[in-house]
Design a protein around this motif. Structure first.
Motif, PDB file in Angstrom:
ATOM      1  N   MET A  14      43.132  37.220  45.736  1.00 22.93           N
ATOM      2  CA  MET A  14      44.418  36.710  45.457  1.00 22.93           C
ATOM      3  C   MET A  14      44.463  35.505  44.400  1.00 22.93           C
ATOM      4  N   LEU A  15      43.586  34.791  44.744  1.00 17.78           N
ATOM      5  CA  LEU A  15      43.440  33.328  43.862  1.00 17.78           C
ATOM      6  C   LEU A  15      42.650  33.681  42.617  1.00 17.78           C
ATOM      7  N   MET A  16      42.138  35.025  42.566  1.00 14.93           N
ATOM      8  CA  MET A  16      41.485  35.081  41.438  1.00 14.93           C
ATOM      9  C   MET A  16      42.344  35.933  40.359  1.00 14.93           C
ATOM     10  N   ALA A  17      43.555  36.608  40.939  1.00 17.41           N
ATOM     11  CA  ALA A  17      44.307  37.624  40.388  1.00 17.41           C
ATOM     12  C   ALA A  17      44.571  37.249  38.748  1.00 17.41           C
ATOM     13  N   GLU A  18      45.012  36.070  38.594  1.00 18.79           N
ATOM     14  CA  GLU A  18      45.237  35.882  37.051  1.00 18.79           C
ATOM     15  C   GLU A  18      44.151  35.818  36.312  1.00 18.79           C
ATOM     16  N   VAL A  19      42.866  35.575  36.645  1.00 17.18           N
ATOM     17  CA  VAL A  19      41.793  35.553  35.805  1.00 17.18           C
ATOM     18  C   VAL A  19      41.289  36.961  35.592  1.00 17.18           C
ATOM     19  N   LEU A  20      41.544  37.852  36.705  1.00 16.30           N
ATOM     20  CA  LEU A  20      41.241  39.444  36.504  1.00 16.30           C
ATOM     21  C   LEU A  20      42.100  39.882  35.545  1.00 16.30           C
ATOM     22  N   TRP A  21      43.466  39.771  35.429  1.00 13.55           N
ATOM     23  CA  TRP A  21      43.875  40.121  34.147  1.00 13.55           C
ATOM     24  C   TRP A  21      43.250  39.753  32.879  1.00 13.55           C
ATOM     25  N   ASN A  22      43.042  38.378  32.807  1.00 10.66           N
ATOM     26  CA  ASN A  22      42.289  37.943  31.446  1.00 10.66           C
ATOM     27  C   ASN A  22      41.045  38.667  31.408  1.00 10.66           C
ATOM     28  N   MET A  23      40.267  38.964  32.249  1.00  7.05           N
ATOM     29  CA  MET A  23      39.112  39.629  32.106  1.00  7.05           C
ATOM     30  C   MET A  23      39.295  40.950  31.563  1.00  7.05           C
ATOM     31  N   ALA A  24      40.356  41.902  32.094  1.00  6.99           N
ATOM     32  CA  ALA A  24      40.615  42.997  31.567  1.00  6.99           C
ATOM     33  C   ALA A  24      41.180  42.955  30.196  1.00  6.99           C
ATOM     34  N   GLY A  25      41.900  42.040  29.898  1.00  8.60           N
ATOM     35  CA  GLY A  25      42.654  41.599  28.705  1.00  8.60           C
ATOM     36  C   GLY A  25      41.804  41.466  27.600  1.00  8.60           C
ATOM     37  N   MET A  26      40.636  40.644  27.903  1.00 12.21           N
ATOM     38  CA  MET A  26      39.657  40.237  26.881  1.00 12.21           C
ATOM     39  C   MET A  26      38.697  41.009  26.877  1.00 12.21           C
ATOM     40  N   ARG A  27      38.733  42.435  27.754  1.00 10.06           N
ATOM     41  CA  ARG A  27      37.821  43.216  27.707  1.00 10.06           C
ATOM     42  C   ARG A  27      36.243  42.813  27.978  1.00 10.06           C
ATOM     43  N   LEU A  28      36.075  42.131  29.199  1.00 11.10           N
ATOM     44  CA  LEU A  28      34.883  41.420  29.561  1.00 11.10           C
ATOM     45  C   LEU A  28      34.246  42.368  30.561  1.00 11.10           C
ATOM     46  N   PRO A  29      32.983  42.799  30.453  1.00  8.25           N
ATOM     47  CA  PRO A  29      32.475  43.759  31.565  1.00  8.25           C
ATOM     48  C   PRO A  29      31.943  42.853  32.733  1.00  8.25           C
ATOM     49  N   VAL A  30      32.635  41.940  33.377  1.00  8.76           N
ATOM     50  CA  VAL A  30      32.215  41.393  34.658  1.00  8.76           C
ATOM     51  C   VAL A  30      32.106  42.275  35.857  1.00  8.76           C
ATOM     52  N   VAL A  31      31.097  42.241  36.850  1.00  8.13           N
ATOM     53  CA  VAL A  31      31.027  43.112  37.779  1.00  8.13           C
ATOM     54  C   VAL A  31      31.267  42.093  39.188  1.00  8.13           C
ATOM     55  N   LEU A  32      32.162  42.350  40.199  1.00  8.37           N
ATOM     56  CA  LEU A  32      32.343  41.793  41.342  1.00  8.37           C
ATOM     57  C   LEU A  32      32.767  42.603  42.567  1.00  8.37           C
ATOM     58  N   ALA A  33      32.406  42.183  43.463  1.00 13.53           N
ATOM     59  CA  ALA A  33      32.383  42.816  44.891  1.00 13.53           C
ATOM     60  C   ALA A  33      33.799  41.998  45.548  1.00 13.53           C
ATOM     61  N   CYS A  34      34.272  43.138  46.255  1.00 12.43           N
ATOM     62  CA  CYS A  34      35.328  42.738  47.177  1.00 12.43           C
ATOM     63  C   CYS A  34      35.134  43.244  48.649  1.00 12.43           C
ATOM     64  N   ALA A  35      34.705  42.352  49.624  1.00 12.21           N
ATOM     65  CA  ALA A  35      34.728  42.683  50.996  1.00 12.21           C
ATOM     66  C   ALA A  35      35.840  42.816  51.508  1.00 12.21           C
ATOM     67  N   ASN A  36      36.612  43.905  51.769  1.00 13.03           N
ATOM     68  CA  ASN A  36      38.070  44.245  51.911  1.00 13.03           C
ATOM     69  C   ASN A  36      38.336  43.442  53.244  1.00 13.03           C
ATOM     70  N   ARG A  37      39.327  42.930  53.130  1.00  7.70           N
ATOM     71  CA  ARG A  37      39.911  42.113  54.321  1.00  7.70           C
ATOM     72  C   ARG A  37      41.322  42.133  54.349  1.00  7.70           C
ATOM     73  N   SER A  38      42.063  41.967  55.352  1.00  6.94           N
ATOM     74  CA  SER A  38      43.635  41.938  55.470  1.00  6.94           C
ATOM     75  C   SER A  38      44.049  40.450  54.629  1.00  6.94           C
ATOM     76  N   VAL A  39      45.014  40.397  54.096  1.00  2.00           N
ATOM     77  CA  VAL A  39      45.580  39.302  53.576  1.00  2.00           C
ATOM     78  C   VAL A  39      46.881  38.721  54.428  1.00  2.00           C
ATOM     79  N   SER A  40      46.680  37.146  54.584  1.00  5.81           N
ATOM     80  CA  SER A  40      47.457  36.361  55.449  1.00  5.81           C
ATOM     81  C   SER A  40      49.009  36.533  54.626  1.00  5.81           C
ATOM     82  N   ALA A  41      49.749  36.372  55.584  1.00  2.00           N
ATOM     83  CA  ALA A  41      49.965  36.038  57.072  1.00  2.00           C
ATOM     84  C   ALA A  41      50.459  37.511  57.780  1.00  2.00           C
TER      85      ALA A  41
END
Length: 399
Positions: free
Chosen positions: A89-116
């Motif tokens: 969630m804290l990365m969300a703003e930057v993820l939009w930027n990555m896609a909009g800037m067409r940057l081929p970053v790879v990341l993993a998400c270890a899926n987990r429930s979001v609070s609260a």
């Protein structure tokens, strides 16, 4: 580093870290969050041991981690990070930027429930919350797929027909902390498969460029369309790269979806992630009893594989979408997308969505069998009843 070319018993997160190392990222940014931390810890050890020539950047937050790999990618480096839950969630703003800037970053998400409420256990609410930002999303069923999908992810992301970030999703604890037999990608094969990364566009004083510029209304929509168009093009690229991976490594770990005993199935379940293993066991048991049931497992959730899914489910009489997340006040996430695919094709196949495993609540084979029984009998579950289950997975809390 662990020896390639043979099966070893490895923790899922550790196996992913070694697979990522064999992709030779040049910049890794890390911030700890359960249950992702073991990926970053193992990568830091690999770098410290001199087994990977990479810049390992310890940052102050997940926003910082995403920003570091964005900057590294913009400078022309192969970049990687990993996160989970609130961190995503804290990365969300930057993820939009990555896609909009067409940057081929790879990341993993270890899926987990979001609070609260606070929960460290697995569901898919985190990844599904950023489904619309233009990042490609792959989902693994087991540790082997989680490893292999990282190799596929770098190849897809860096393909010049795509140039978008790719997120590999692996269920927290259920995959990250479970020890399984895994064959790590061979280093020589991985080097040949991925090749040397050369950025098409990068920040270079000798050839100045701008990234993520201010746009006026007459240009912004065109930029958004380009992201959408690249996502759609990536469907064919994912299939192509996955086929090449299977030929090179001898394993079918990628692709858009998996059809499991669904060709002649009258009742088809649709799911993604590790819950698919439980569903397969139930399908096997019911098949032995003569019941025509099957599973269609979504491997690529974004872009949504509409045509492939339609081809896989159009012969069904009943469909149940088994989800580990939802949209509060509306219902499911995948369920309405499946219904839209059927509606656009003019097919009136009864389709219901079922919410399981929020916050890691156990889903049993009996619970899956009950879902199959309900939809096979023609019982329908309306969208607003998505969280109101009568099966043995959750109490009926709504008066």
């Amino acid at each position: 580093m662990a020896k390639p070319g043979k099966q070893e018993i490895l923790e899922g997160a550790m196996a992913v870290a070694h697979a990522v190392a064999r992709c030779r990222p040049e910049v890794i940014a890390a911030y700890p969050i359960t249950p992702q931390t073991h990926i970053s810890e193992e990568l830091s050890q690999i770098v410290a041991d001199g087994d990977l020539a990479a810049e390992f950047v310890k940052v102050e937050s997940e926003f910082g981690a995403a920003s570091v790999v964005l900057g590294a990618s913009a400078a022309g480096a192969r970049a990687y990070t990993a996160t989970s839950s609130q961190g995503l969630m804290l990365m969300a703003e930057v993820l939009w930027n990555m896609a909009g800037m067409r940057l081929p970053v790879v990341l993993a998400c270890a899926n987990r429930s979001v609070s609260a409420p606070l929960s460290i256990w697995c569901d898919h609410q985190d990844a599904e919350s950023v489904r619309d930002c233009g990042i490609i999303q792959l989902y693994a069923e087991d540790a082997q797929e989680a490893c292999d999908q990282h190799v596929i992810a770098f190849k897809v992301a860096e393909d010049r027909r795509v140039l978008l970030p790719v997120m590999v999703n692996l269920d927290g604890f259920l995959l990250t902390h479970v020890f399984e037999p895994v064959e790590l990608p061979d280093q020589a094969l991985t080097d040949k498969f991925l090749g040397q990364y050369e950025a098409l566009y990068k920040l270079d004083v000798a050839n100045p460029m701008s990234f993520g510029c201010f746009t006026e209304p007459d240009k912004c929509m065109e930029g958004r369309w380009m992201i959408h168009d690249a996502c759609l093009r990536s469907l064919a690229v994912i299939e192509e790269v996955s086929a090449d991976f299977a030929k090179a490594f001898g394993r079918h770990s990628g692709g858009l979806l998996e059809e499991y005993k669904s060709k002649d199935a009258e009742t088809i379940l649709i799911a993604k992630g590790s819950v698919s293993g439980t569903i397969k066991d139930v399908v096997d048991e019911l098949r032995d009893k003569g019941r025509k049931v099957g599973l269609v497992r979504i491997k690529t959730f974004r872009p949504f594989p509409r045509e492939a899914l339609l081809a896989a489910i159009r012969g069904a009489k009943h469909i149940a979408v088994v989800e580990k997340g939802g949209s509060f006040g509306a219902g499911g996430i995948m369920t309405p997308e499946v219904k839209e695919v059927l509606f656009d094709a003019g097919l009136k196949i009864p389709t219901s969505g079922f919410c399981v495993q929020l916050g890691g609540r156990e889903v049993t084979p009996d619970g899956i069998a009950e879902i199959i029984d309900r939809v096979s009998k023609g019982e329908k579950q309306k969208a607003y009843e998505y969280f109101r289950l009568k099966q043995n997975l959750l109490p009926d809390l709504v008066p």
